[in-house]
Motif scaffolding. Sequence first.
Motif, PDB file in Angstrom:
ATOM      1  N   ILE A  69      -7.597   5.158 -11.484  1.00 19.45           N
ATOM      2  CA  ILE A  69      -8.092   4.255 -10.396  1.00 19.45           C
ATOM      3  C   ILE A  69      -9.249   4.820  -9.603  1.00 19.45           C
ATOM      4  CG2 ILE A  69      -7.081   3.301  -8.138  1.00 19.45           C
ATOM      5  CD1 ILE A  69      -4.638   2.606  -9.210  1.00 19.45           C
ATOM      6  N   ASP A 111      -9.678   4.722  -3.450  1.00 20.75           N
ATOM      7  CA  ASP A 111      -9.110   4.473  -4.978  1.00 20.75           C
ATOM      8  C   ASP A 111      -8.424   2.974  -4.926  1.00 20.75           C
ATOM      9  OD1 ASP A 111     -10.187   6.653  -5.718  1.00 20.75           O
ATOM     10  OD2 ASP A 111      -7.925   7.780  -5.623  1.00 20.75           O
ATOM     11  N   MET A 112      -7.694   2.878  -3.794  1.00 23.90           N
ATOM     12  CA  MET A 112      -7.160   1.561  -3.514  1.00 23.90           C
ATOM     13  C   MET A 112      -7.858   0.343  -3.136  1.00 23.90           C
ATOM     14  SD  MET A 112      -3.978   2.488  -4.823  1.00 23.90           S
ATOM     15  CE  MET A 112      -3.293   3.750  -5.163  1.00 23.90           C
ATOM     16  N   ARG A 133       0.663   6.720  -6.615  1.00 22.95           N
ATOM     17  CA  ARG A 133      -0.868   7.306  -6.881  1.00 22.95           C
ATOM     18  C   ARG A 133      -0.313   8.930  -6.597  1.00 22.95           C
ATOM     19  NH1 ARG A 133      -4.015  10.321  -8.286  1.00 22.95           N
ATOM     20  NH2 ARG A 133      -6.103  10.085  -7.887  1.00 22.95           N
ATOM     21  N   LEU A 137       0.836  -1.331  -0.005  1.00 20.46           N
ATOM     22  CA  LEU A 137       0.044   0.174   0.077  1.00 20.46           C
ATOM     23  C   LEU A 137       0.790   1.129   0.101  1.00 20.46           C
ATOM     24  CD1 LEU A 137      -2.771   1.202   0.043  1.00 20.46           C
ATOM     25  CD2 LEU A 137      -2.824   0.999   2.299  1.00 20.46           C
ATOM     26  N   ALA A 153      -4.832   2.635   5.539  1.00 19.05           N
ATOM     27  CA  ALA A 153      -4.352   3.606   4.865  1.00 19.05           C
ATOM     28  C   ALA A 153      -3.827   4.982   5.465  1.00 19.05           C
ATOM     29  CB  ALA A 153      -5.399   4.239   3.675  1.00 19.05           C
ATOM     30  N   ARG A 201       2.013   1.813  -3.453  1.00 20.39           N
ATOM     31  CA  ARG A 201       0.819   2.237  -4.121  1.00 20.39           C
ATOM     32  C   ARG A 201       0.282   3.661  -4.050  1.00 20.39           C
ATOM     33  NH1 ARG A 201      -3.886  -1.665  -4.060  1.00 20.39           N
ATOM     34  NH2 ARG A 201      -3.323  -2.120  -2.136  1.00 20.39           N
ATOM     35  N   VAL A 202       0.528   3.888  -2.648  1.00 15.49           N
ATOM     36  CA  VAL A 202       0.152   5.469  -2.134  1.00 15.49           C
ATOM     37  C   VAL A 202       1.241   6.615  -2.787  1.00 15.49           C
ATOM     38  CG1 VAL A 202       0.001   7.290  -0.544  1.00 15.49           C
ATOM     39  CG2 VAL A 202      -1.067   5.028  -0.309  1.00 15.49           C
TER      40      VAL A 202
END
Length: 151
Positions: A144, A33-34, A16, A9, A41, A12-13
Amino acid sequence: MRLLRSTDLALRVLMRLTVAGETNPTTRQVAGDMDVPYTHAAKVVAELQHMGLVDARRGRGGGLSLTEKGRTASVGSVVRAFEGDGDVVDCEGAGQGATPCPLSSGCRLRGALRRAQEAFYAALDPVTVQDIVVDPTAPLLLGIGRAPQPR
């Protein structure tokens, strides 16, 4: 090697936020979004903020943004920070009810696994967050969590 969900995560954050441009999504928006729980998060974002990779501002006009340090951060350093320095296997039996491995005094497996783990990190060290969002990834990241547009 399998990464923790928080490590995945975090990456990915960062990805993004790298392509967010002028928009500053909130932690809640990023979680949506994830497709992850907000609390998960929020913990990851707090750690990224503590590391100096993300700025988080509250209130009107607030949201998350990537710092310059976050843009140029090594993927290997982010993974190390979230995964910790622990060994791949627990030879000491630190888990509840676990007993130490009887082979620990003469086993070569632990050293081989440690070298493999370091090779894994070393392969990620030269890769920056900016490197992993170039096309075709950037447009996918921007899409996303958004509903498809009617044609």
